[in-house]
Design a protein around this motif. Structure first.
Motif, mmCIF file in Angstrom:
data_model
loop_
_atom_site.group_PDB
_atom_site.id
_atom_site.type_symbol
_atom_site.label_atom_id
_atom_site.label_comp_id
_atom_site.label_asym_id
_atom_site.label_seq_id
_atom_site.Cartn_x
_atom_site.Cartn_y
_atom_site.Cartn_z
ATOM 1 N N ASP A 1 0.821 -1.331 0.067
ATOM 2 C CA ASP A 1 0.104 0.016 -0.091
ATOM 3 C C ASP A 1 0.961 1.177 0.113
ATOM 4 O O ASP A 1 0.505 2.284 -0.652
ATOM 5 N N MET A 2 2.174 1.246 0.634
ATOM 6 C CA MET A 2 2.646 2.592 0.798
ATOM 7 C C MET A 2 3.466 2.688 -0.370
ATOM 8 O O MET A 2 3.485 3.776 -0.998
ATOM 9 N N GLU A 3 3.905 1.691 -1.322
ATOM 10 C CA GLU A 3 4.324 1.784 -2.423
ATOM 11 C C GLU A 3 3.549 2.383 -3.603
ATOM 12 O O GLU A 3 3.813 3.378 -4.286
ATOM 13 N N ARG A 4 2.246 2.003 -3.404
ATOM 14 C CA ARG A 4 1.310 2.524 -4.302
ATOM 15 C C ARG A 4 0.950 3.995 -3.972
ATOM 16 O O ARG A 4 0.877 4.924 -4.917
ATOM 17 N N ALA A 5 1.026 4.216 -2.789
ATOM 18 C CA ALA A 5 0.688 5.598 -2.203
ATOM 19 C C ALA A 5 1.705 6.595 -2.848
ATOM 20 O O ALA A 5 1.594 7.823 -3.245
ATOM 21 N N ALA A 6 3.298 5.934 -2.603
ATOM 22 C CA ALA A 6 4.259 6.929 -3.236
ATOM 23 C C ALA A 6 4.154 7.126 -4.470
ATOM 24 O O ALA A 6 4.530 8.449 -5.099
ATOM 25 N N GLU A 7 3.730 6.164 -5.243
ATOM 26 C CA GLU A 7 3.638 6.368 -6.902
ATOM 27 C C GLU A 7 2.286 7.308 -7.059
ATOM 28 O O GLU A 7 2.496 8.062 -7.961
ATOM 29 N N THR B 1 10.881 10.017 3.175
ATOM 30 C CA THR B 1 10.509 8.599 3.341
ATOM 31 C C THR B 1 9.472 8.315 2.097
ATOM 32 O O THR B 1 9.534 9.306 1.189
ATOM 33 N N ALA B 2 8.865 7.198 2.185
ATOM 34 C CA ALA B 2 8.315 6.948 1.049
ATOM 35 C C ALA B 2 7.086 7.707 0.660
ATOM 36 O O ALA B 2 6.964 8.260 -0.465
ATOM 37 N N ILE B 3 6.708 8.472 1.656
ATOM 38 C CA ILE B 3 5.470 9.564 1.270
ATOM 39 C C ILE B 3 5.993 10.876 2.258
ATOM 40 O O ILE B 3 6.148 10.810 3.341
ATOM 41 N N MET C 1 1.674 8.935 5.409
ATOM 42 C CA MET C 1 0.275 9.225 4.625
ATOM 43 C C MET C 1 -0.153 10.297 5.293
ATOM 44 O O MET C 1 -1.070 10.937 4.302
ATOM 45 N N GLN C 2 -0.265 10.731 6.452
ATOM 46 C CA GLN C 2 -1.197 12.053 6.633
ATOM 47 C C GLN C 2 -0.640 13.220 6.104
ATOM 48 O O GLN C 2 -1.326 13.738 5.624
ATOM 49 N N ALA C 3 0.812 13.306 6.112
ATOM 50 C CA ALA C 3 1.153 14.449 5.498
ATOM 51 C C ALA C 3 1.209 14.278 3.921
ATOM 52 O O ALA C 3 0.707 15.546 3.379
ATOM 53 N N GLY C 4 1.192 13.355 3.560
ATOM 54 C CA GLY C 4 1.022 13.162 1.933
ATOM 55 C C GLY C 4 -0.586 13.552 1.717
ATOM 56 O O GLY C 4 -0.790 14.375 0.615
#
Length: 94
Positions: A1-7, A32-34, A61-64
């Motif tokens: 999920d984190m990889e997809r969020a970074a994409e 970081t990733a995001i 995730m929250q910052a993204g």
């Protein structure tokens, strides 16, 4: 999920405009990733191009998510016209 969020975050970043006589380059390397960092090229109502750089506090995730909301809010208010100080004040209020 984190990889997809970074994409997805990378997909949200603007593509540099092509303007005769100018050359733009961009680079995005999150800690970081995001992250909450972003940049944006905004076409203004009079045809000029605005450029914004932002850094939302935090990582993950929250910052993204906050970054994506802040970026869109900036685009909306900038498209409505006004000077930089006015636009940023309206974004802060929102």
């Amino acid at each position: 999920d984190m990889e997809r969020a970074a994409e997805l975050q990378l997909d949200l970043l603007a593509v540099a405009p092509v303007i005769p006589g100018f050359q733009f380059a961009t680079r995005f390397v999150p800690c970081t990733a995001i992250s909450g960092d972003f940049y944006e090229f905004i076409t203004l109502p009079d045809g000029r191009i605005g450029f914004a750089v932002g850094d939302v506090s935090g990582h993950g995730m929250q910052a993204g998510l906050i970054m994506s909301m802040a970026k869109k809010t900036l685009e909306i208010y900038a498209a409505g016209g006004g000077g930089p100080a006015d636009v940023v004040a309206r974004v802060n209020e929102a």
